[in-house]
Enzyme design. Structure first.
Site, PDB file in Angstrom:
ATOM      1  N   CYS A 249       0.798  -1.236   0.000  1.00 55.95           N
ATOM      2  CA  CYS A 249       0.000   0.000   0.000  1.00 55.95           C
ATOM      3  C   CYS A 249       0.824   1.276   0.000  1.00 55.95           C
ATOM      4  O   CYS A 249       0.845   2.004  -0.973  1.00 55.95           O
ATOM      5  CB  CYS A 249      -0.932  -0.001   1.213  1.00 55.95           C
ATOM      6  SG  CYS A 249      -2.200  -1.253   1.090  1.00 55.95           S
TER       7      CYS A 249
HETATM    8  N1  LIG Z   1      -2.792  -6.044   1.654  1.00 53.88           N
HETATM    9  C1  LIG Z   1      -3.172  -4.969   2.287  1.00 53.88           C
HETATM   10  O1  LIG Z   1      -2.729  -4.705   3.412  1.00 53.88           O
HETATM   11  C2  LIG Z   1      -4.175  -4.014   1.696  1.00 53.88           C
HETATM   12  C3  LIG Z   1      -4.836  -3.124   2.533  1.00 53.88           C
HETATM   13  C4  LIG Z   1      -5.779  -2.249   2.008  1.00 53.88           C
HETATM   14  C5  LIG Z   1      -6.025  -2.269   0.632  1.00 53.88           C
HETATM   15  N2  LIG Z   1      -5.356  -3.123  -0.180  1.00 53.88           N
HETATM   16  C6  LIG Z   1      -5.682  -3.108  -1.592  1.00 53.88           C
HETATM   17  O2  LIG Z   1      -6.549  -4.201  -1.876  1.00 53.88           O
HETATM   18  C7  LIG Z   1      -6.297  -4.725  -3.168  1.00 53.88           C
HETATM   19  C8  LIG Z   1      -6.001  -6.206  -3.090  1.00 53.88           C
HETATM   20  O3  LIG Z   1      -4.797  -6.401  -2.374  1.00 53.88           O
HETATM   21  P1  LIG Z   1      -4.400  -7.767  -1.694  1.00 53.88           P
HETATM   22  O4  LIG Z   1      -3.273  -7.438  -0.766  1.00 53.88           O
HETATM   23  O5  LIG Z   1      -5.612  -8.453  -1.158  1.00 53.88           O
HETATM   24  O6  LIG Z   1      -3.850  -8.595  -2.955  1.00 53.88           O
HETATM   25  P2  LIG Z   1      -3.450 -10.156  -2.987  1.00 53.88           P
HETATM   26  O7  LIG Z   1      -2.399 -10.269  -4.027  1.00 53.88           O
HETATM   27  O8  LIG Z   1      -3.205 -10.667  -1.614  1.00 53.88           O
HETATM   28  O9  LIG Z   1      -4.776 -10.883  -3.493  1.00 53.88           O
HETATM   29  C9  LIG Z   1      -5.338 -10.646  -4.725  1.00 53.88           C
HETATM   30  C10 LIG Z   1      -5.992 -11.929  -5.216  1.00 53.88           C
HETATM   31  O10 LIG Z   1      -6.675 -11.596  -6.431  1.00 53.88           O
HETATM   32  C11 LIG Z   1      -6.524 -12.686  -7.327  1.00 53.88           C
HETATM   33  N3  LIG Z   1      -6.771 -12.177  -8.681  1.00 53.88           N
HETATM   34  C12 LIG Z   1      -5.941 -11.496  -9.483  1.00 53.88           C
HETATM   35  N4  LIG Z   1      -6.568 -11.199 -10.641  1.00 53.88           N
HETATM   36  C13 LIG Z   1      -7.816 -11.697 -10.560  1.00 53.88           C
HETATM   37  C14 LIG Z   1      -8.931 -11.704 -11.427  1.00 53.88           C
HETATM   38  N5  LIG Z   1      -8.898 -11.093 -12.614  1.00 53.88           N
HETATM   39  N6  LIG Z   1     -10.042 -12.324 -11.023  1.00 53.88           N
HETATM   40  C15 LIG Z   1     -10.099 -12.938  -9.817  1.00 53.88           C
HETATM   41  N7  LIG Z   1      -9.072 -12.965  -8.945  1.00 53.88           N
HETATM   42  C16 LIG Z   1      -7.951 -12.338  -9.310  1.00 53.88           C
HETATM   43  C17 LIG Z   1      -5.131 -13.191  -7.079  1.00 53.88           C
HETATM   44  O11 LIG Z   1      -4.981 -14.522  -7.521  1.00 53.88           O
HETATM   45  C18 LIG Z   1      -5.017 -13.055  -5.555  1.00 53.88           C
HETATM   46  O12 LIG Z   1      -5.424 -14.235  -4.882  1.00 53.88           O
HETATM   47  C19 LIG Z   1      -5.150  -3.882  -3.728  1.00 53.88           C
HETATM   48  O13 LIG Z   1      -5.677  -2.836  -4.493  1.00 53.88           O
HETATM   49  C20 LIG Z   1      -4.490  -3.313  -2.504  1.00 53.88           C
HETATM   50  O14 LIG Z   1      -3.836  -2.085  -2.764  1.00 53.88           O
HETATM   51  C21 LIG Z   1      -4.446  -4.022   0.336  1.00 53.88           C
END
Ligand SMILES: NC(=O)c1ccc[n+]([C@@H]2O[C@H](COP(=O)([O-])OP(=O)(O)OC[C@H]3O[C@@H](n4cnc5c(N)ncnc54)[C@H](O)[C@@H]3O)[C@@H](O)[C@H]2O)c1
Length: 427
Positions: free
Chosen positions: A273
């Site tokens: 992030c």
């Molecule tokens: N990790 C954090 O601490 C956090 C906190 C707040 C916001 N975010 C935001 O949330 C969003 C997700 O982050 P995350 O950390 O959960 O990512 P992540 O990589 O942990 O998980 C994302 C998942 O999405 C799947 N994916 C990718 N493309 C896809 C598609 N087209 N269809 C279905 N599934 C798909 C991947 O296989 C993966 O399992 C990002 O925008 C991030 O900036 C993350």
């Protein structure tokens, strides 16, 4: 007031909604669990078959969701790789990654792909929420035209909102349920429906008037952190040059009961992030001919911190008549922050790379990261014992995991550089 909206809200109140989650990662999985525990049936869709198989077998790949907790929702949660099943949910939250490209521009390809999947099965009466952090305008400029190309009308046939996820992995106090959640719909009906859908699973919801406002809320929060961390990191460099203890200065400043908020210097920024999100805003503003100076400066300062700390290692070795070349350096902690296993964007990786470039032999210990791959190489955590500590010419503390015995490190290290100010004073 639309009848379709009223029907969806009534379904939410009866917990008769099927909730879809697209992307079952750090954000999507905890949300799926919270929604299922609130009484909804949840269908998780992910493109990664390993993730889906694991979850359906009761194995969580996300540390904040234990297998036991996953077990409690077994009868209400299913995961699938079959995108055609996205016609089943009444509501769909999109939680896919939003990384940066090689040139530090937003990579919204995951959002575009997820939107395509949702579009193919979009039907009247569905509500779509984007949760991924992104630049202001994404929901209206990417999702809305794609979804309306089906002939369905937003706010009438289907509902569309942005609601940023605020997950803080490893936080023992604030999780998905008790962290207030911001919601901004494309139309007032979209907001009303989205609020009703999340209400059973989230303690406090915060409506804002547009999707752009909701998108900007998340970017302001993360830019605020990046800028303030950049400021204290600069203060660490200033104090170093002045021969003053930066942590002493910060602790004393933090006794002011108003007008000061404590941030701590460290090895640099990590995670999915803070190092990334502000660039989404900077990129958007560049397109509008405006340079976001605070964002750019904080980014520069924070990414330079590994260089600062590697220089401290070199100075410390030099003080003992040793060069970095050929020195054994033990890196303590490679996760980007305490008590988690996530190494994405971790400054430890830069520190290791910089040390190796100068000829050091680097090993690491991290109780949460037994092994990792970087530049097609495999790194393995060494055990933290008096022998491994004593074998290092210098130990550098990068992550302050609570499982690391810093007293032991202090007792046995020949030389230590502490980016986190956690080594106990002489004992
Ligand atoms: N990790 C954090 O601490 C956090 C906190 C707040 C916001 N975010 C935001 O949330 C969003 C997700 O982050 P995350 O950390 O959960 O990512 P992540 O990589 O942990 O998980 C994302 C998942 O999405 C799947 N994916 C990718 N493309 C896809 C598609 N087209 N269809 C279905 N599934 C798909 C991947 O296989 C993966 O399992 C990002 O925008 C991030 O900036 C993350």
């Amino acid at each position: 007031m639309s009848k379709i909206a009223d029907e969806l809200i009534a379904k939410a109140q009866r917990r008769d909604v099927v909730f879809g989650i697209v992307g079952l990662g750090y954000v999507g999985l905890p949300l799926a669990v919270e929604l299922a525990q609130a009484g909804y049936r949840v269908l998780g869709y992910d493109v990664n078959p390993r993730v889906v198989e694991g979850l359906n077998a009761g194995r969580s790949h996300v540390k904040d969701v234990s297998d036991a907790r996953l077990g409690t929702i077994r009868d209400r949660f299913t995961a699938t790789t079959d995108a055609t099943r996205l016609s089943e949910p009444d509501a769909i939250s999109i939680c896919v990654p939003t990384p940066l490209s090689k040139f530090k521009d937003p990579d919204v390809s995951f959002i575009v792909a997820a939107t395509e999947s949702v579009k193919r099965t979009l039907r009247r009466g569905q509500a779509i929420m984007l949760e991924s952090t992104t630049y202001p305008g994404t929901t209206r400029e990417i999702l809305l035209p794609a979804l309306e190309s089906t002939g369905l009308k937003v706010g009438v046939d289907f509902f569309l909102a942005f609601s940023p996820e605020r997950v803080d992995p490893g936080n023992p106090v604030y999780g998905t349920r008790n962290t207030p959640k911001v919601v901004g719909g494309i139309t007032p009906e979209c907001s009303r429906v989205t609020m009703a859908l999340y209400q059973p699973a989230i303690d406090s919801l915060v409506p804002v008037s547009t999707t752009e406002a909701a998108e900007l809320v998340k970017l302001l929060e993360n830019t605020f952190r990046s800028v303030n961390i950049g400021l204290v990191n600069e203060m660490a460099i200033v104090c170093d040059k002045l021969g003053v203890d930066v942590w002493e200065v910060i602790e004393a400043a933090a006794t002011k009961p108003f007008g000061f908020m404590k941030f701590l210097p460290g090895p640099g920024l990590g995670g999915h992030c803070i190092p990334i999100d502000p660039h989404y805003l900077a990129w958007k503003m560049r397109g509008l001919n405006y340079k976001t100076r605070f964002i750019d400066l904080a980014g520069e300062l924070n990414t330079e911190m590994p260089v600062f700390w590697v220089r401290k290692v070199a100075e410390a070795l030099n003080g003992q008549g040793r060069a970095v070349r050929g020195a054994n350096v033990l890196v303590l902690g490679v996760a980007y922050k305490r008590d988690i296993e996530d190494i994405r964007e971790s400054p430890a990786l830069d520190i290791i790379r910089l040390l190796e470039q100068q000829g050091a032999r680097v090993s690491y210990h991290d109780p949460h990261v037994p092994a990792f791959q970087e530049d097609e190489r495999e790194f393995r955590s060494v055990p933290l014992t008096p022998a491994t500590i004593e074998a290092a010419d210098c130990v550098i503390v990068v992550t302050d995991h609570s499982a690391i015995d810093f007293h032991q490190v202090k007792r046995h290290a020949r030389l230590a550089v502490d980016t986190r100010h956690v080594l106990p004073p002489g004992d």
